[in-house]
Design a protein around this motif. Structure first.
Motif, mmCIF file in Angstrom:
data_model
loop_
_atom_site.group_PDB
_atom_site.id
_atom_site.type_symbol
_atom_site.label_atom_id
_atom_site.label_comp_id
_atom_site.label_asym_id
_atom_site.label_seq_id
_atom_site.Cartn_x
_atom_site.Cartn_y
_atom_site.Cartn_z
ATOM 1 N N UNK A 1 36.539 48.112 36.182
ATOM 2 C CA UNK A 1 35.872 47.512 37.347
ATOM 3 C C UNK A 1 35.441 46.077 37.056
ATOM 4 N N UNK A 2 35.054 45.797 35.790
ATOM 5 C CA UNK A 2 34.608 44.439 35.446
ATOM 6 C C UNK A 2 35.650 43.404 35.839
ATOM 7 N N UNK A 3 36.920 43.793 35.644
ATOM 8 C CA UNK A 3 38.028 42.894 35.952
ATOM 9 C C UNK A 3 38.013 42.512 37.430
ATOM 10 N N UNK A 4 37.798 43.515 38.277
ATOM 11 C CA UNK A 4 37.825 43.270 39.710
ATOM 12 C C UNK A 4 36.570 42.556 40.177
ATOM 13 N N UNK B 1 34.956 40.472 38.378
ATOM 14 C CA UNK B 1 35.161 39.095 37.929
ATOM 15 C C UNK B 1 36.042 38.341 38.929
ATOM 16 N N UNK B 2 36.989 39.062 39.483
ATOM 17 C CA UNK B 2 37.860 38.448 40.492
ATOM 18 C C UNK B 2 37.139 38.335 41.840
ATOM 19 N N UNK C 1 35.882 40.622 43.934
ATOM 20 C CA UNK C 1 36.238 41.514 45.034
ATOM 21 C C UNK C 1 35.681 42.909 44.764
ATOM 22 N N UNK D 1 35.062 46.763 47.037
ATOM 23 C CA UNK D 1 35.223 47.504 48.274
ATOM 24 C C UNK D 1 34.737 48.925 48.028
ATOM 25 N N UNK E 1 40.956 53.502 44.133
ATOM 26 C CA UNK E 1 40.832 52.083 44.519
ATOM 27 C C UNK E 1 42.062 51.576 45.273
ATOM 28 N N UNK E 2 43.252 52.070 44.897
ATOM 29 C CA UNK E 2 44.469 51.628 45.588
ATOM 30 C C UNK E 2 44.486 52.114 47.043
ATOM 31 N N UNK F 1 41.857 49.982 48.970
ATOM 32 C CA UNK F 1 42.201 48.587 49.310
ATOM 33 C C UNK F 1 43.143 48.550 50.518
ATOM 34 N N UNK F 2 43.971 49.591 50.634
ATOM 35 C CA UNK F 2 44.842 49.668 51.812
ATOM 36 C C UNK F 2 44.001 49.873 53.083
ATOM 37 N N UNK G 1 40.952 48.972 53.411
ATOM 38 C CA UNK G 1 40.180 47.761 53.625
ATOM 39 C C UNK G 1 41.016 46.671 54.310
ATOM 40 N N UNK G 2 42.285 46.560 53.880
ATOM 41 C CA UNK G 2 43.173 45.568 54.498
ATOM 42 C C UNK G 2 43.358 45.896 55.984
ATOM 43 N N UNK H 1 39.868 45.299 57.817
ATOM 44 C CA UNK H 1 39.454 43.906 58.000
ATOM 45 C C UNK H 1 40.205 43.226 59.138
#
Lengths: 152, 188
Positions: free
Chosen positions: A1-4, A6-7, A9, A11, A68-69, A72-73, A75-76, A79
């Motif tokens: 999660x840290x990676x995301x 940091x980016x 983002x 959700x 998470x995958x 994100x779908x 969420x897309x 949004x």
């Protein structure tokens, strides 16, 4: 999660996946699903415990990637539709409900597959319903804890 | 028992599913990046691929600044990769510390590494020179700063394309993080 993070983002499903992989959450699911399999799917206590252990381990593992995958779908889609129309942010009632539903269906699919593959249980509406119900409860519990106390 | 009956008995749906699962698992283990350099390369390959696809689909003719910026990024990537490669042997603790950045396809070397590379590595010196030159070119063009160029480009792309790219980036990032959980080996 840290990676995301940091980016920059986040959700809802990401939070939920982190919480569902927490040891105590896995333990609670293990107990609930073990009891459900024993009580409602007519498995012996030992087999119910073993099945619950294996299916929860596999679903926690796969869930950290697939949840998470899936989120994100969602969420897309959200949004560009209802979040835009209603002026809502990422964490809103519809997304929270849809994430819960998605997580329940996803973990149920994984766990039923594990029961079929590893324990040779024939596909049967009764135990699929039992797993679905148990998952609905454990995912709801995880969601409530996320809403009360967000993972760091 | 006939041959077809034997085959039918052996090829049960469960066995076929197990076979698929095992093949998939082996494929996943083999194709997953394992070393920091492989993770770094995977992240950068994705970024380059996404850039290319975005450009192709949006039919944009890149401006001079955009091209310079693109070259600058590419040279910066090269520099980062060289310093990462050096630090894997000489400063593994820093590589471990910068794991998250590496998964995102970036790596910031310490000033000591940079100095050591400038002293001892001709290729690095030449790439660093190229980087400085491109930076000057970008400044000299007196056009918007790099940040605004990026956002300017982003604005030109249609929303659908940006969302698709965003989703693909998150997908790959989530996958790399998952792979790193199991396969990351800081020491080669």
């Amino acid at each position: 999660m840290t990676c995301l993070v940091l980016a920059d983002v986040v959700w809802p499903a990401l939070f939920l996946s982190v919480r569902m992989a927490a040891w105590w959450c896995v333990l609670v699911s293990l107990v609930i699903e073990g009891l459900a399999l024993w009580r409602f799917a007519s498995l012996s206590p030992l087999k119910a415990l073993a099945a619950s252990l294996v299916m929860n381990a596999v679903s926690a593992l796969c869930g950290t990637l697939l949840l998470p995958l899936m989120g994100i779908r969602l969420e897309v889609f959200a949004s560009s539709t209802y979040e835009e129309w209603l002026g809502w942010g990422t964490f809103n009632p519809i997304t929270i409900f849809a994430t819960w539903l998605g997580a329940v269906l996803l973990t149920t699919a994984i766990e039923c597959l594990v029961l079929w593959l590893a324990f040779a249980l024939p596909w049967n509406r009764r135990w699929v319903t039992v797993v679905l119900g148990a998952n609905a409860l454990t995912v709801a519990l995880a969601w409530v804890t996320v809403l009360i106390n967000q993972p760091e | 028992m006939t041959r077809s009956q034997t085959t039918r008995k052996l090829l049960t749906p469960r066995r076929i599913a197990w076979a698929f699962l095992l093949v998939g698992l082996i494929w996943f283990v083999i194709t997953s990046p394992k070393t920091p350099l492989q993770f770094f390369d995977a992240a950068n390959r994705d970024e380059v691929a996404f850039d290319t696809i975005t450009k192709q689909r949006s039919d944009q003719i890149p401006s001079k600044q955009a091209r310079t910026l693109q070259n600058l990024r590419s040279v910066h990537r090269k520099m980062n990769r060289m310093t990462l490669s050096y630090d894997i042997t000489h400063n593994p603790a820093r590589v471990q510390q910068e794991r998250t950045l590496i998964l995102l396809g970036s790596y910031d070397a310490s000033p000591q590494t940079h100095e050591a590379m400038m002293r001892n590595n001709d290729t690095y010196r030449s790439v660093a020179g190229q980087f400085e030159k491109l930076k000057m070119d970008l400044k000299a063009s007196r056009e918007p700063k790099s940040d605004s160029i990026i956002s300017g480009h982003a604005q030109e792309e249609d929303k659908d394309l940006r969302m698709k790219r965003f989703q693909a980036e998150i997908d790959r990032m989530t996958l790399r993080q998952f792979q790193a959980k199991f396969f990351w080996r800081a020491h080669q």
